[in-house]
Design a protein around this motif. Structure first.
Motif, short mmCIF file in Angstrom:
data_model
loop_
_atom_site.label_atom_id
_atom_site.label_comp_id
_atom_site.label_asym_id
_atom_site.label_seq_id
_atom_site.Cartn_x
_atom_site.Cartn_y
_atom_site.Cartn_z
N ARG A 142 51.61 -127.49 83.29
CA ARG A 142 51.34 -128.93 83.44
C ARG A 142 50.03 -129.18 84.17
NH1 ARG A 142 57.08 -129.55 84.40
NH2 ARG A 142 56.70 -129.50 86.65
N LEU A 143 49.78 -128.40 85.22
CA LEU A 143 48.52 -128.54 85.96
C LEU A 143 47.33 -128.15 85.09
CD1 LEU A 143 49.60 -127.09 89.45
CD2 LEU A 143 49.05 -129.47 88.93
N SER A 144 47.50 -127.09 84.32
CA SER A 144 46.42 -126.64 83.44
C SER A 144 46.10 -127.70 82.39
CB SER A 144 46.81 -125.33 82.75
OG SER A 144 47.04 -124.31 83.70
N ARG A 145 47.13 -128.30 81.83
CA ARG A 145 46.91 -129.35 80.83
C ARG A 145 46.18 -130.54 81.45
NH1 ARG A 145 51.83 -130.34 79.70
NH2 ARG A 145 52.03 -128.81 78.01
N PHE A 146 46.56 -130.88 82.68
CA PHE A 146 45.91 -132.01 83.36
C PHE A 146 44.42 -131.73 83.58
CE2 PHE A 146 44.41 -134.08 87.23
CZ PHE A 146 44.72 -135.41 86.98
N VAL A 147 44.12 -130.51 84.06
CA VAL A 147 42.72 -130.16 84.32
C VAL A 147 41.91 -130.15 83.04
CG1 VAL A 147 41.18 -128.32 85.12
CG2 VAL A 147 43.25 -128.85 86.41
N MET A 148 42.46 -129.54 81.98
CA MET A 148 41.72 -129.43 80.73
C MET A 148 41.45 -130.80 80.09
SD MET A 148 40.91 -126.27 80.14
CE MET A 148 40.56 -126.21 78.39
N GLN A 149 42.37 -131.72 80.26
CA GLN A 149 42.24 -133.02 79.60
C GLN A 149 41.60 -134.09 80.48
OE1 GLN A 149 46.34 -133.72 78.30
NE2 GLN A 149 45.83 -132.89 76.27
N ASN A 150 41.15 -133.69 81.66
CA ASN A 150 40.55 -134.68 82.56
C ASN A 150 39.22 -134.19 83.14
OD1 ASN A 150 42.57 -137.09 83.12
ND2 ASN A 150 43.79 -135.21 82.92
N ASN A 151 38.36 -133.73 82.25
CA ASN A 151 37.00 -133.35 82.64
C ASN A 151 36.05 -134.49 82.29
OD1 ASN A 151 37.33 -130.68 83.68
ND2 ASN A 151 37.72 -129.97 81.60
N TYR A 152 35.30 -134.95 83.28
CA TYR A 152 34.36 -136.05 83.09
C TYR A 152 32.99 -135.63 83.62
CZ TYR A 152 38.62 -138.80 82.45
OH TYR A 152 39.83 -139.27 82.00
N PHE A 153 31.95 -136.20 83.03
CA PHE A 153 30.60 -135.94 83.52
C PHE A 153 29.73 -137.14 83.21
CE2 PHE A 153 30.76 -134.49 79.16
CZ PHE A 153 29.55 -134.89 78.61
N SER A 154 28.63 -137.22 83.92
CA SER A 154 27.70 -138.33 83.70
C SER A 154 26.38 -137.80 83.15
CB SER A 154 27.44 -139.07 85.01
OG SER A 154 26.80 -138.23 85.96
N TYR A 155 25.78 -138.59 82.28
CA TYR A 155 24.49 -138.23 81.70
C TYR A 155 23.72 -139.50 81.38
CZ TYR A 155 20.96 -136.58 78.41
OH TYR A 155 19.78 -136.33 77.77
N ASP A 156 22.52 -139.57 81.90
CA ASP A 156 21.63 -140.70 81.61
C ASP A 156 22.30 -142.04 81.91
OD1 ASP A 156 19.22 -141.81 80.85
OD2 ASP A 156 19.74 -141.90 78.72
N GLN A 160 25.42 -142.77 81.92
CA GLN A 160 26.68 -143.02 81.23
C GLN A 160 27.71 -141.95 81.62
OE1 GLN A 160 27.36 -145.60 79.06
NE2 GLN A 160 25.34 -146.44 79.54
N PHE A 161 28.98 -142.34 81.66
CA PHE A 161 30.06 -141.41 81.95
C PHE A 161 30.75 -141.00 80.65
CE2 PHE A 161 29.43 -143.33 86.07
CZ PHE A 161 29.63 -142.26 86.94
N TYR A 162 31.08 -139.70 80.57
CA TYR A 162 31.69 -139.17 79.35
C TYR A 162 32.96 -138.40 79.69
CZ TYR A 162 27.16 -140.20 77.24
OH TYR A 162 26.02 -140.82 76.81
#
Length: 273
Positions: A74-88, A90-92
């Motif tokens: 469950r923790l692994s699924r949460f981490v894999m599906q909740n990666n965010y980053f910003s570029y120029d 904008q947030f992705y």
């Protein structure tokens, strides 16, 4: 389990190659290195988590470090599906693959590749070849005709739409930090330096403890002894190392002393000159 198909250093591969080549290396034997294209970002998130679960089940583990397997998944699924980053500005939200540099992404990728490659490993082993992988880099040596090997790689490329293999087949290849050649049926190995290599080490005049500078020389010369299959190759690498160290202000006497220390540690009582 996976230690039979993975290596973590060039030295491990050298040992396997030396043993295999005694009875199997022929004049026409070719080496094959394969790159798995964009592995970290190509493994689907759900399938990556499922491969982790499959691996834990395969190992018959009920918990790790006090955490139940269900909690880990469950923790692994949460981490894999909740990666965010910003570029120029904008947030992705990353919806495919894992974050580069994440230990979890590395684990997922290795689990995914372990199950992907099992049929390939079986095929190579049944043909008396060698197959080894370091994360997304694969090394194969087998006495197949080139056309047959290319045909098999093309077939492997259809095993999984997420895995794309890019091959290099030759009698001379580089894998990790190891240079490998088939010289008329004789195995030749030495150290491989990438084109971007620069001979810069910890400067001798830095304030770091002396033992750190000694350890640099020890590990670098030890690698040369382990990797070089001929005495001349060893001498060449030792001289390259000496020159690099002198560029970094290491005294020649200090270098000699550490070279001798390596030989003493390895119970070599005669100078390798």
């Amino acid at each position: 389990m996976s230690s039979k198909t993975t290596v973590i250093s060039g030295f491990e591969l050298v040992k396997h190659l030396q043993k295999w080549s005694k009875n199997n290396l022929r004049q026409e034997t070719l080496f094959c290195t394969i790159d798995v294209t964009d592995l970290y970002t190509m493994v689907p998130q759900i399938e990556g988590v499922l491969s982790l679960k499959k691996m834990l089940d395969h190992l018959k583990l009920k918990q790790i470090g006090g955490l139940k397997i269900e909690t880990i998944i469950r923790l692994s699924r949460f981490v894999m599906q909740n990666n965010y980053f910003s570029y120029d500005g904008q947030f992705y939200h990353q919806i495919r693959g894992g974050a580069m540099g994440s230990p979890l992404t590395l684990t997922m990728a290795n689990c995914y590749m372990f199950f992907y490659e099992r049929d390939i490993v079986k095929q190579i082993n049944n043909s008396n070849g060698l197959y080894f992988r370091y994360i997304d880099d694969i090394f194969i040596v087998i006495n197949w005709p080139v056309r047959h090997l290319l045909k098999q790689i093309d077939r492997w490329n259809h095993f999984d739409e997420n895995i794309k293999l890019s091959e290099n087949i030759s009698s001379i290849v580089d894998f990790l930090d190891l240079h490998i050649e088939n010289q008329d049926g004789q195995l030749f190995t030495t150290i491989y330096q990438k084109p971007s290599y620069e001979p810069y080490y910890l400067p001798f005049n830095s304030i770091h403890p002396l033992h750190m500078k000694k350890n640099i020389i020890f590990t670098m010369l030890l690698r040369a002894i382990r990797y070089c299959s001929t005495f001349q190759a060893y001498l060449d690498e030792r001289e390259n190392l000496r020159m690099a160290l002198m560029v970094n202000k290491y005294p020649n006497k200090f270098i000699h002393e550490q070279f001798d220390h390596v030989l003493l540690k390895l119970n070599i009582d005669q100078p390798l000159t």
